[in-house]
Design an enzyme around this catalytic site. Structure first.
Site, PDB file in Angstrom:
ATOM      1  CG  ASN A 104      -8.778  -1.504  12.014  1.00  0.00           C
ATOM      2  OD1 ASN A 104      -7.830  -2.179  11.611  1.00  0.00           O
ATOM      3  ND2 ASN A 104      -9.198  -0.416  11.385  1.00  0.00           N
TER       4      ASN A 104
ATOM      5  CG  ASP B 145      -0.266  -0.531   2.490  1.00  0.00           C
ATOM      6  OD1 ASP B 145       0.964  -0.456   2.585  1.00  0.00           O
ATOM      7  OD2 ASP B 145      -0.982  -1.018   3.386  1.00  0.00           O
TER       8      ASP B 145
HETATM    9  C1  F6R Z   1       1.536  -1.411   6.139  1.00  0.00           C
HETATM   10  C2  F6R Z   1       0.266  -2.114   6.239  1.00  0.00           C
HETATM   11  C3  F6R Z   1      -0.518  -2.123   7.501  1.00  0.00           C
HETATM   12  C4  F6R Z   1       0.327  -2.409   8.730  1.00  0.00           C
HETATM   13  C5  F6R Z   1      -0.542  -2.370   9.998  1.00  0.00           C
HETATM   14  C6  F6R Z   1       0.277  -2.608  11.258  1.00  0.00           C
HETATM   15  O1  F6R Z   1       2.088  -1.542   4.849  1.00  0.00           O
HETATM   16  O2  F6R Z   1      -0.151  -2.678   5.289  1.00  0.00           O
HETATM   17  O3  F6R Z   1      -1.539  -3.075   7.406  1.00  0.00           O
HETATM   18  O4  F6R Z   1       0.927  -3.661   8.610  1.00  0.00           O
HETATM   19  O5  F6R Z   1      -1.163  -1.124  10.088  1.00  0.00           O
HETATM   20  O6  F6R Z   1       1.151  -1.535  11.412  1.00  0.00           O
HETATM   21  P1  F6R Z   1       2.283  -1.591  12.533  1.00  0.00           P
HETATM   22  O7  F6R Z   1       3.198  -2.684  12.167  1.00  0.00           O
HETATM   23  O8  F6R Z   1       2.957  -0.233  12.437  1.00  0.00           O
HETATM   24  O9  F6R Z   1       1.589  -1.809  13.830  1.00  0.00           O
END
Ligand code: F6R
Length: 235
Positions: A136, A67
């Site tokens: 979430n 993303d």
């Molecule tokens: C990032 C992504 C998100 C993160 C998720 C967890 O490319 O796709 O789904 O993996 O928001 O983020 P962290 O690891 O920062 O808690």
């Protein structure tokens, strides 16, 4: 689905890097689906170590990121291209031309989604997809909703995601409200999936693995995939 519980974040990162390293050793031109955020930082660090020790060669590896925020340029330090270059790509012998991140500043974002979906298909699909998970239950930026979005698309970020990501911005008002993300369909087509989660994600991971399969918990769709490994750390 395999669940590996580790003592701590470093052990989680080492094991994840070994799994990814194994994939690269077995198939040097693997297509890796990559995530950004805090969860994979330790994993990327250990992949760099394996490269420095001469264990891994990234010269033929291709990567597609999950993303990117809408509106950010390729050079924006808050963007995911910048994150990937600085956290992994600049430290290994990967050819940057073989690394792909959605263009958040594309003139026609809808067209960019179609281009990205086709790009993943033209690469032959994803061999190993690395995922983090939002509190979430989001994977990529597929937020809880009424249906599982299939292909790469534009998403309105949930307020909880905007709040969680504001830690990385000087001014919380600068956090983009929209992103381009691979869809659930794009992700689930990967041959193998590796989800890494710190101890703060335990509750949502349990809900995703053992709860009902529902787009209200996007990661629950992983129950339908036949080769998923989840690594979760105890502290
Ligand atoms: C990032 C992504 C998100 C993160 C998720 C967890 O490319 O796709 O789904 O993996 O928001 O983020 P962290 O690891 O920062 O808690």
């Amino acid at each position: 689905m395999k669940v590996i519980e580790t003592k701590n974040y470093d052990q989680l990162s080492r094991i994840a890097a070994q799994m990814i390293g194994g994939q690269i050793l077995l198939k040097p031109d693997s297509v890796l689906g990559l995530a950004t955020g805090s969860s994979p930082i330790g994993t990327y660090k250990h992949l760099i170590t394996q490269y420095e020790e001469g264990v891994l060669n990234f010269s033929a590896v291709r990567t597609v990121n999950l993303d990117e925020y809408c509106g950010l340029t390729q050079n924006s330090e808050h963007g995911y291209r910048y994150f990937m270059n600085h956290t992994l790509f600049n430290h290994v012998n990967i050819d940057l031309k073989n690394t792909f991140v959605p263009m958040g500043n594309a003139e026609d974002p809808e067209q960019e989604c179609l281009r990205y979906e086709k790009l993943v298909a033209d690469l032959g699909g994803i061999d190993l997809q690395i995922l983090g998970i939002g509190h979430n239950g989001h994977i990529g930026f597929n937020e809880p909703s009424e249906s599982f979005p299939s292909e790469t698309h534009i998403v309105d970020l949930a307020q909880s995601t905007i709040d969680a990501n504001s830690r990385l911005f000087d001014d919380p008002n600068d956090v983009p409200r929209k992103a381009i993300t691979m869809g659930i369909g794009t992700i689930i087509k990967a041959k193998k999936i590796l989800l890494i989660a710190g101890s703060d994600k335990r509750e949502i991971v349990e809900k995703a693995i053992y709860g009902k399969i529902t787009p209200e918990v996007p990661a629950s769709v992983l129950q339908l995939h036949r080769d998923v490994t989840i690594i979760i750390s105890a502290e």
